[in-house]
Scaffold this motif. Structure first.
Motif, PDB file in Angstrom:
ATOM      1  N   THR A  44       0.802  -1.224   0.000  1.00 17.01           N
ATOM      2  CA  THR A  44       0.000   0.000   0.000  1.00 17.01           C
ATOM      3  C   THR A  44       0.830   1.267   0.000  1.00 17.01           C
ATOM      4  O   THR A  44       0.320   2.332  -0.339  1.00 17.01           O
ATOM      5  CB  THR A  44      -0.920   0.006   1.223  1.00 17.01           C
ATOM      6  N   ASP A  45       2.074   1.210   0.407  1.00 15.10           N
ATOM      7  CA  ASP A  45       2.912   2.394   0.511  1.00 15.10           C
ATOM      8  C   ASP A  45       4.062   2.311  -0.464  1.00 15.10           C
ATOM      9  O   ASP A  45       4.232   1.329  -1.184  1.00 15.10           O
ATOM     10  CB  ASP A  45       3.442   2.543   1.935  1.00 15.10           C
ATOM     11  N   ALA A  46       4.890   3.341  -0.480  1.00 22.80           N
ATOM     12  CA  ALA A  46       6.122   3.315  -1.259  1.00 22.80           C
ATOM     13  C   ALA A  46       6.983   2.153  -0.791  1.00 22.80           C
ATOM     14  O   ALA A  46       7.022   1.835   0.394  1.00 22.80           O
ATOM     15  CB  ALA A  46       6.873   4.632  -1.094  1.00 22.80           C
ATOM     16  N   THR A  47       7.631   1.521  -1.733  1.00 20.88           N
ATOM     17  CA  THR A  47       8.451   0.363  -1.378  1.00 20.88           C
ATOM     18  C   THR A  47       9.915   0.755  -1.276  1.00 20.88           C
ATOM     19  O   THR A  47      10.358   1.732  -1.878  1.00 20.88           O
ATOM     20  CB  THR A  47       8.306  -0.746  -2.424  1.00 20.88           C
ATOM     21  N   LEU A  48      10.656  -0.033  -0.543  1.00 23.68           N
ATOM     22  CA  LEU A  48      12.073   0.254  -0.359  1.00 23.68           C
ATOM     23  C   LEU A  48      12.825   0.247  -1.680  1.00 23.68           C
ATOM     24  O   LEU A  48      13.539   1.196  -2.008  1.00 23.68           O
ATOM     25  CB  LEU A  48      12.682  -0.769   0.608  1.00 23.68           C
ATOM     26  N   HIS A  49      12.670  -0.822  -2.435  1.00 28.36           N
ATOM     27  CA  HIS A  49      13.448  -0.874  -3.689  1.00 28.36           C
ATOM     28  C   HIS A  49      12.913   0.123  -4.713  1.00 28.36           C
ATOM     29  O   HIS A  49      13.638   0.533  -5.626  1.00 28.36           O
ATOM     30  CB  HIS A  49      13.439  -2.298  -4.258  1.00 28.36           C
ATOM     31  N   GLY A  50      11.627   0.527  -4.535  1.00 28.28           N
ATOM     32  CA  GLY A  50      11.075   1.504  -5.470  1.00 28.28           C
ATOM     33  C   GLY A  50      11.709   2.865  -5.356  1.00 28.28           C
ATOM     34  O   GLY A  50      11.732   3.633  -6.337  1.00 28.28           O
ATOM     35  N   VAL A  51      12.236   3.199  -4.176  1.00 30.61           N
ATOM     36  CA  VAL A  51      12.850   4.518  -3.996  1.00 30.61           C
ATOM     37  C   VAL A  51      14.368   4.437  -3.881  1.00 30.61           C
ATOM     38  O   VAL A  51      15.043   5.472  -3.940  1.00 30.61           O
ATOM     39  CB  VAL A  51      12.275   5.223  -2.747  1.00 30.61           C
ATOM     40  N   ALA A  52      14.896   3.235  -3.717  1.00 30.00           N
ATOM     41  CA  ALA A  52      16.341   3.094  -3.508  1.00 30.00           C
ATOM     42  C   ALA A  52      17.108   3.442  -4.778  1.00 30.00           C
ATOM     43  O   ALA A  52      16.755   2.983  -5.868  1.00 30.00           O
ATOM     44  CB  ALA A  52      16.675   1.678  -3.070  1.00 30.00           C
ATOM     45  N   PRO A  53      18.181   4.216  -4.645  1.00 31.91           N
ATOM     46  CA  PRO A  53      18.992   4.575  -5.811  1.00 31.91           C
ATOM     47  C   PRO A  53      20.058   3.526  -6.140  1.00 31.91           C
ATOM     48  O   PRO A  53      20.957   3.779  -6.942  1.00 31.91           O
ATOM     49  CB  PRO A  53      19.642   5.891  -5.377  1.00 31.91           C
ATOM     50  N   PHE A  54      19.972   2.371  -5.531  1.00 31.94           N
ATOM     51  CA  PHE A  54      20.924   1.274  -5.754  1.00 31.94           C
ATOM     52  C   PHE A  54      20.176  -0.034  -5.454  1.00 31.94           C
ATOM     53  O   PHE A  54      19.083  -0.026  -4.881  1.00 31.94           O
ATOM     54  CB  PHE A  54      22.156   1.413  -4.866  1.00 31.94           C
ATOM     55  N   PRO A  55      20.735  -1.182  -5.818  1.00 33.21           N
ATOM     56  CA  PRO A  55      20.054  -2.457  -5.549  1.00 33.21           C
ATOM     57  C   PRO A  55      19.826  -2.659  -4.052  1.00 33.21           C
ATOM     58  O   PRO A  55      20.703  -2.398  -3.235  1.00 33.21           O
ATOM     59  CB  PRO A  55      21.025  -3.499  -6.112  1.00 33.21           C
ATOM     60  N   LEU A  56      18.648  -3.150  -3.713  1.00 36.97           N
ATOM     61  CA  LEU A  56      18.297  -3.353  -2.321  1.00 36.97           C
ATOM     62  C   LEU A  56      17.889  -4.819  -2.132  1.00 36.97           C
ATOM     63  O   LEU A  56      16.976  -5.318  -2.801  1.00 36.97           O
ATOM     64  CB  LEU A  56      17.141  -2.435  -1.915  1.00 36.97           C
ATOM     65  N   GLY A  57      18.582  -5.488  -1.241  1.00 32.00           N
ATOM     66  CA  GLY A  57      18.366  -6.912  -1.081  1.00 32.00           C
ATOM     67  C   GLY A  57      17.961  -7.308   0.322  1.00 32.00           C
ATOM     68  O   GLY A  57      18.006  -6.515   1.263  1.00 32.00           O
ATOM     69  N   VAL A  58      17.599  -8.580   0.462  1.00 30.20           N
ATOM     70  CA  VAL A  58      17.212  -9.141   1.752  1.00 30.20           C
ATOM     71  C   VAL A  58      17.642 -10.600   1.793  1.00 30.20           C
ATOM     72  O   VAL A  58      17.637 -11.294   0.774  1.00 30.20           O
ATOM     73  CB  VAL A  58      15.689  -9.019   1.981  1.00 30.20           C
ATOM     74  N   ALA A  59      18.033 -11.076   2.967  1.00 29.21           N
ATOM     75  CA  ALA A  59      18.365 -12.489   3.154  1.00 29.21           C
ATOM     76  C   ALA A  59      17.083 -13.277   3.375  1.00 29.21           C
ATOM     77  O   ALA A  59      16.206 -12.852   4.133  1.00 29.21           O
ATOM     78  CB  ALA A  59      19.297 -12.664   4.345  1.00 29.21           C
ATOM     79  N   VAL A  60      16.976 -14.430   2.716  1.00 33.88           N
ATOM     80  CA  VAL A  60      15.773 -15.253   2.834  1.00 33.88           C
ATOM     81  C   VAL A  60      16.160 -16.691   3.179  1.00 33.88           C
ATOM     82  O   VAL A  60      17.270 -17.148   2.904  1.00 33.88           O
ATOM     83  CB  VAL A  60      14.949 -15.239   1.527  1.00 33.88           C
ATOM     84  N   ASN A  61      15.198 -17.410   3.774  1.00 33.39           N
ATOM     85  CA  ASN A  61      15.395 -18.821   4.063  1.00 33.39           C
ATOM     86  C   ASN A  61      14.398 -19.662   3.284  1.00 33.39           C
ATOM     87  O   ASN A  61      13.349 -19.173   2.849  1.00 33.39           O
ATOM     88  CB  ASN A  61      15.312 -19.094   5.568  1.00 33.39           C
ATOM     89  N   TYR A  62      14.719 -20.927   3.118  1.00 30.32           N
ATOM     90  CA  TYR A  62      13.946 -21.800   2.229  1.00 30.32           C
ATOM     91  C   TYR A  62      12.496 -21.946   2.660  1.00 30.32           C
ATOM     92  O   TYR A  62      11.569 -21.721   1.868  1.00 30.32           O
ATOM     93  CB  TYR A  62      14.619 -23.174   2.165  1.00 30.32           C
ATOM     94  N   ALA A 107      12.084   1.573  12.419  1.00 27.36           N
ATOM     95  CA  ALA A 107      13.310   1.374  11.643  1.00 27.36           C
ATOM     96  C   ALA A 107      13.009   1.346  10.152  1.00 27.36           C
ATOM     97  O   ALA A 107      13.768   1.895   9.337  1.00 27.36           O
ATOM     98  CB  ALA A 107      13.978   0.074  12.076  1.00 27.36           C
ATOM     99  N   TYR A 108      11.898   0.715   9.775  1.00 30.89           N
ATOM    100  CA  TYR A 108      11.494   0.700   8.363  1.00 30.89           C
ATOM    101  C   TYR A 108      11.254   2.125   7.857  1.00 30.89           C
ATOM    102  O   TYR A 108      11.733   2.511   6.781  1.00 30.89           O
ATOM    103  CB  TYR A 108      10.235  -0.144   8.181  1.00 30.89           C
ATOM    104  N   ASN A 109      10.514   2.884   8.604  1.00 30.99           N
ATOM    105  CA  ASN A 109      10.162   4.239   8.167  1.00 30.99           C
ATOM    106  C   ASN A 109      11.402   5.104   7.980  1.00 30.99           C
ATOM    107  O   ASN A 109      11.511   5.853   6.994  1.00 30.99           O
ATOM    108  CB  ASN A 109       9.211   4.880   9.178  1.00 30.99           C
ATOM    109  N   GLU A 110      12.354   5.014   8.913  1.00 35.43           N
ATOM    110  CA  GLU A 110      13.555   5.833   8.806  1.00 35.43           C
ATOM    111  C   GLU A 110      14.464   5.338   7.679  1.00 35.43           C
ATOM    112  O   GLU A 110      15.104   6.132   6.990  1.00 35.43           O
ATOM    113  CB  GLU A 110      14.309   5.842  10.139  1.00 35.43           C
TER     114      GLU A 110
END
Length: 551
Positions: A35-53, A540-543
């Motif tokens: 519903t809101d702006a996304t992190l990677h949508g505004v990031a000026p560089f690649p934005l990643g996350v660690a995931v588990n299976y 932390a997300y908002n900032e």
């Protein structure tokens, strides 16, 4: 994702237990991440996350959060040696393949992690590889002075006793009388008689009853038609008769010991002739397997690591375009890492040329290991971006300086290293000066810079301290954590030139997924990530988002 332990010295600086009321960490309402702006949508560089299976394959909210908020993922465990290599050395890509298919199908990229690390290996397979016997079993001769080179003080030969016919036994020293060296056993009975009438015996050798031994020697006679035999004592055993020619030739006798020690005897009295014996050895017929030499072990480990790197990068060549080639090669003192291999821990650096023996003092500080693994990786995919990943840059200047020196040496040698990864597992009390200094200095290397495993802990207690399990968050902790997330982004953009920014990866999605909650036995309460346990966006997300939007 398998949980790992990463040393974070700053986490041990203090423990804040908070005597007041616990802050409400979660609201009941789950936030729809779309519903809101996304992190990677505004990031000026690649934005990643660690995931588990398990989570990425089965948890809908987890998966939708990842797919909507990030542009790439890092697998916390499923591309590591321990996840891929089976007990017989074969490779099983099934889980990693499923993850790659799912995330790339959603339009996200995959960052490869990791090809060489001292943890999360198939340790049993690697230790078994070291334990394979050496190519040349150790089977030394048990008999002393078998070449008859050493004279005795009262006999012609040390370690031998003349039992009968001493006047007929001497050292052969003339041309042609030796098979090797300068002396041989020379026996010259003057007339036919009993075989033992001219007899010389070795010193007793230790034997094992029921074990087979082989006596091997070279012999010749001055004239055709000679004959002699071998025997042993004290419980006599006899060889077949030997009929030597006039040229040197090898002969053997195999016996199964019936005593705990044996003297080997040459019975030369059958027939008049001149006999020459040389190069006598007594060895085990079936020697026990010997441990591999360190040189053999190095070759095996080098080969299996090269094969793993080649297999991984070949298998994912069209899907993964950047890799953590090596991870955490230096310890907290900035020294090449070593230790005791157990469970999934295996110290590759012990066998890759930086040491003269496993666990020995390093002769180079990771140069040999890294030169090899980066060259192996580059040979498979010259277009892939290759990173050296480590932790502690922002809190351990000594280690950071060692890393900078190491990378500088590698660059000078032409090693194909493209970038440096800063894990940045930190606490909300890490200094901004330390963050700035780390990013600035690493950027000055001129390589790509990636923050690879960002999380910010609020529970500073030790995992070995029972009080850590009683952690209570205080009202100031989340705002400070949020400010630190924001500062990391700001510092990254301020200190790393745009052309060198390869992105930031957050090490997990929600607090409940964090590896920090499995730092057993006591560190089970922590809130280090951008989403709370119900996938509610934290301060932390908002900032973090705000910092990305302002760039």
């Amino acid at each position: 994702m398998k949980i790992i332990k990463i040393s974070m010295p700053l986490l041990l600086l203090s423990a804040m237990w908070g005597a007041g009321c616990q802050k409400n960490i979660e609201s009941d309402k789950k936030t729809d991440p779309g519903t809101d702006a996304t992190l990677h949508g505004v990031a000026p560089f690649p934005l990643g996350v660690a995931v588990n299976y398990d989570s990425i394959m089965t948890d809908g909210m987890y998966t939708s959060t990842v797919f909507s908020q990030f542009s790439n993922v890092t697998f916390g465990y499923n591309m590591k040696h321990g996840a891929i290599v089976q007990s017989n050395g074969s490779y099983n890509f099934s889980k990693a393949d499923a993850m790659v298919a799912k995330v790339t199908g959603a339009g996200l990229g995959v960052y490869g992690h990791t090809l060489c690390w001292h943890q999360n290996n198939n340790g049993n397979y690697l230790r078994n590889l070291l334990a394979v016997p050496g190519s040349t079993p150790s089977n030394p001769s048990l008999i002393a002075n078998g070449t008859f080179e050493t004279p005795g003080s009262t006999t012609p030969f040390a370690n031998f006793s003349v039992l009968n016919g001493s006047s007929y036994i001497s050292a052969g020293t003339a041309a042609g009388e030796m098979y090797e060296g300068a002396r041989s056993l020379k026996a010259a009975p003057a007339a036919a008689g009993n075989p033992w009438s001219v007899q010389i015996a070795s010193d007793a050798i230790t034997t094992t009853t029921g074990t087979a031994y082989k006596v091997r020697f070279y012999a010749k006679a001055a004239n055709a038609g000679g004959k002699f035999r071998l025997s042993n004592s004290p419980s006599a055993q006899y060889s077949a008769d030997y009929y030597p020619t006039t040229s040197w030739a090898p002969y053997e006798w195999t016996f199964t010991a019936n005593d705990v020690s044996k003297k080997i005897m040459f019975d030369m009295g059958y027939l008049a002739n001149t006999y020459y014996i040389d190069s006598v050895s007594v060895t085990l017929v079936n020697p026990p397997a010997s441990a591999a030499s360190f040189a053999e072990q190095k070759m095996r480990i080098d080969s299996t690591l090269k094969n793993f790197i080649t297999a991984m990068m070949t298998h994912y060549k069209d899907k993964v375009h950047a890799w953590d080639v090596a991870n955490e090669v230096l310890d907290d003192n900035g020294i090449l890492r070593t230790g005791t291999s157990s469970s999934d821990a295996f110290y590759w650096s012990d066998y890759m040329g930086d040491r003269t023996a496993a666990g020995a003092t390093a002769i180079t500080n990771g140069d040999s290991l890294l030169t090899k693994v980066f060259n192996y990786a580059h040979a498979v995919d010259p277009t892939a971006k290759l990173f050296l990943n480590d932790y502690g840059h922002e809190s351990n200047p000594r280690k950071m300086d060692s890393l900078i020196a190491l990378v500088t040496r590698l660059k000078a040698k032409g090693v194909p290293i493209d970038g440096v990864g800063l894990q940045m597992h930190m606490s909300y009390l890490n200094t901004t000066t330390g963050i700035d200094n780390a990013l600035l200095k690493m950027a000055q290397l001129g390589l790509l810079v990636r923050i690879t495993e960002l999380d910010i802990s609020v529970n500073l207690g030790s995992q070995t301290d029972p009080q850590t399990a009683n952690f209570v968050i205080t009202p100031t902790m989340f705002p400070q954590q949020a400010a630190k997330y924001k500062y990391v982004v700001e510092s990254y953009i301020r200190n790393v030139p745009e052309a060198q920014r390869y992105g930031i990866t957050v090490w997990g999605v929600s607090d409940s997924d964090s590896w920090l909650r499995s730092r057993l036995p006591y560190h089970t309460k922590d809130y280090p990530l951008l989403w709370g346990e119900g996938y509610n966006k934290k301060e932390a997300y908002n900032e973090f988002l705000k910092a990305l939007q302002l760039q």
